[in-house]
Design a protein around this motif. Structure first.
Motif, PDB file in Angstrom:
ATOM      1  N   CYS A 237       0.911  -1.332  -0.067  1.00 45.95           N
ATOM      2  CA  CYS A 237       0.036  -0.093   0.010  1.00 45.95           C
ATOM      3  C   CYS A 237       0.881   1.203  -0.139  1.00 45.95           C
ATOM      4  O   CYS A 237       1.429   1.558   0.925  1.00 45.95           O
ATOM      5  CB  CYS A 237      -1.067  -0.058   1.341  1.00 45.95           C
TER       6      CYS A 237
ATOM      7  N   ILE B 252      -0.065   4.260   0.669  1.00 47.92           N
ATOM      8  CA  ILE B 252      -0.655   5.267   1.396  1.00 47.92           C
ATOM      9  C   ILE B 252       0.189   4.873   2.873  1.00 47.92           C
ATOM     10  O   ILE B 252       0.794   5.667   3.425  1.00 47.92           O
ATOM     11  CB  ILE B 252      -2.117   5.210   1.731  1.00 47.92           C
ATOM     12  N   LEU B 253       0.273   3.596   3.012  1.00 48.95           N
ATOM     13  CA  LEU B 253       0.793   2.960   4.185  1.00 48.95           C
ATOM     14  C   LEU B 253       2.374   3.426   4.251  1.00 48.95           C
ATOM     15  O   LEU B 253       2.934   3.758   5.284  1.00 48.95           O
ATOM     16  CB  LEU B 253       0.728   1.570   4.520  1.00 48.95           C
TER      17      LEU B 253
ATOM     18  N   CYS C 241      -6.460   6.795   3.617  1.00 49.94           N
ATOM     19  CA  CYS C 241      -6.882   5.363   3.362  1.00 49.94           C
ATOM     20  C   CYS C 241      -8.147   5.418   3.536  1.00 49.94           C
ATOM     21  O   CYS C 241      -8.927   4.621   2.601  1.00 49.94           O
ATOM     22  CB  CYS C 241      -6.463   4.810   4.717  1.00 49.94           C
TER      23      CYS C 241
ATOM     24  N   TYR D 192      -9.571   5.985   0.016  1.00 53.78           N
ATOM     25  CA  TYR D 192      -9.351   5.068  -0.977  1.00 53.78           C
ATOM     26  C   TYR D 192     -10.620   4.075  -0.761  1.00 53.78           C
ATOM     27  O   TYR D 192     -11.389   3.541  -1.756  1.00 53.78           O
ATOM     28  CB  TYR D 192      -8.150   4.469  -0.729  1.00 53.78           C
TER      29      TYR D 192
ATOM     30  N   CYS E 184     -10.965  -2.190   2.596  1.00 52.30           N
ATOM     31  CA  CYS E 184      -9.998  -2.350   1.592  1.00 52.30           C
ATOM     32  C   CYS E 184      -9.360  -3.797   1.900  1.00 52.30           C
ATOM     33  O   CYS E 184      -9.872  -4.820   1.149  1.00 52.30           O
ATOM     34  CB  CYS E 184      -9.216  -1.022   1.504  1.00 52.30           C
ATOM     35  N   GLY E 185      -8.577  -3.618   2.992  1.00 50.01           N
ATOM     36  CA  GLY E 185      -8.046  -5.005   3.362  1.00 50.01           C
ATOM     37  C   GLY E 185      -6.768  -5.425   2.745  1.00 50.01           C
ATOM     38  O   GLY E 185      -6.219  -6.718   2.965  1.00 50.01           O
ATOM     39  N   LYS E 186      -6.088  -4.722   1.686  1.00 47.01           N
ATOM     40  CA  LYS E 186      -5.124  -5.053   1.298  1.00 47.01           C
ATOM     41  C   LYS E 186      -3.919  -5.294   2.008  1.00 47.01           C
ATOM     42  O   LYS E 186      -3.004  -6.137   2.044  1.00 47.01           O
ATOM     43  CB  LYS E 186      -4.529  -3.942  -0.027  1.00 47.01           C
ATOM     44  N   CYS E 187      -3.852  -4.667   3.155  1.00 45.66           N
ATOM     45  CA  CYS E 187      -2.825  -4.453   4.219  1.00 45.66           C
ATOM     46  C   CYS E 187      -3.122  -5.612   4.869  1.00 45.66           C
ATOM     47  O   CYS E 187      -2.175  -6.309   5.588  1.00 45.66           O
ATOM     48  CB  CYS E 187      -2.551  -3.282   4.847  1.00 45.66           C
TER      49      CYS E 187
END
Ligand code: SF4
Ligand code: SF4
Length: 253
Positions: free
Chosen positions: A204, A206-207, A220, A223, A234-237
């Protein structure tokens, strides 16, 4: 009953509810006072409101029970399948629907535990809140951070993605809390940490740039609202932590 027996009773209640909902569970118990001190001031006010007339007693002797349910593995694997611009949104909605289901299960469970042991529920953070607020700062006074209670009670450590990382389930968990003056054995904070891992940061931008951005949490929020899934997630992280982190071989959903 003593603190140990009460602890076992709460574990048994949580286990029953987890079985009823077909979910895996974990819990911890922190001193109310340590959670209160660790919260940001605006959330201390909210915790006082939840505590109502019991605040003084809770501050002296009370506990916060942090409960968590884990996402099923297939839900985490449905996150962000494809590539930016051509993600499979229908598949991603499997995770988004599980988010709603876990929140409902947590709210039923925390209400049952609170009513059986004499306590107050702080429900799981409700879906839809991210789209309703105009910026992330509006969100802080509305909630009490379950993450602080989970951290203080050893449910997990604070990951580089700012989520709670449980040593068994990764950060693929949802949280709720129960305030109680019932004597309970406490569980200490986790000793593990992220170490050299940076899988969530790789997943990510953003992170990855959170130190440079003026307010990465707001980025976040924008997004995940822009994704337009059935809940604001979202949950990608989360997926990166479960599938790519240096701890991935010990995580099992
Ligand atoms: S939820 Fe998505 S946008 Fe937000 S920090 Fe995690 S990966 Fe980044
Ligand atoms: S992906 Fe790695 S760095 Fe990020 S929260 Fe999980 S363990 Fe920590």
């Amino acid at each position: 009953m003593g603190a140990e027996e009460n602890f076992e009773r709460v574990c048994a209640l949580l286990g029953e509810e987890a079985g009823r909902h077909g979910l895996k569970e974990v819990m911890g118990v922190a001193p109310f006072s340590s959670v209160y001190k660790a919260l940001m001031p605006v959330q201390r006010v909210r915790l006082r409101e939840f505590s109502s007339d019991s605040f003084d007693e809770l501050l002296k002797n009370g506990s916060i029970v942090s409960i968590a349910f884990a996402y099923p593995e297939h839900a985490v694997d449905s996150i962000a399948v494809g590539s930016e611009g051509s993600y499979d949104r229908e598949r991603w909605n499997v995770y988004a629907r599980e988010y709603i289901r876990l929140n409902e299960a947590l709210n039923e469970t925390s209400s049952r535990i609170a009513s059986e042991i004499g306590g107050v529920t702080i429900p799981a953070t409700s879906e839809g809140i991210a789209a309703e607020i105009s910026c992330v700062e509006d969100y802080y006074p509305l909630v009490v951070s379950h993450r602080v209670a989970a951290e203080q009670s050893g449910v997990g450590w604070r990951g580089k993605n700012e989520l709670i990382v449980n040593p068994r389930f990764s950060c693929a968990i949802r949280l709720a809390s129960v305030l109680t003056t019932l004597p309970l054995r406490r569980t200490p904070p986790a000793t593990m940490g992220c170490g050299d891992c940076h899988a969530c940061l790789d997943a990510c931008p953003i992170l990855r740039n959170k130190e440079k951005l003026r307010n990465y949490r707001e980025q976040c929020r924008l997004y995940l609202v822009s994704l337009g899934l059935v809940s604001d997630v979202c949950g990608k992280c989360v997926k990166a932590c479960y599938r790519e982190s240096i701890h991935r071989d010990r995580f099992r959903l």
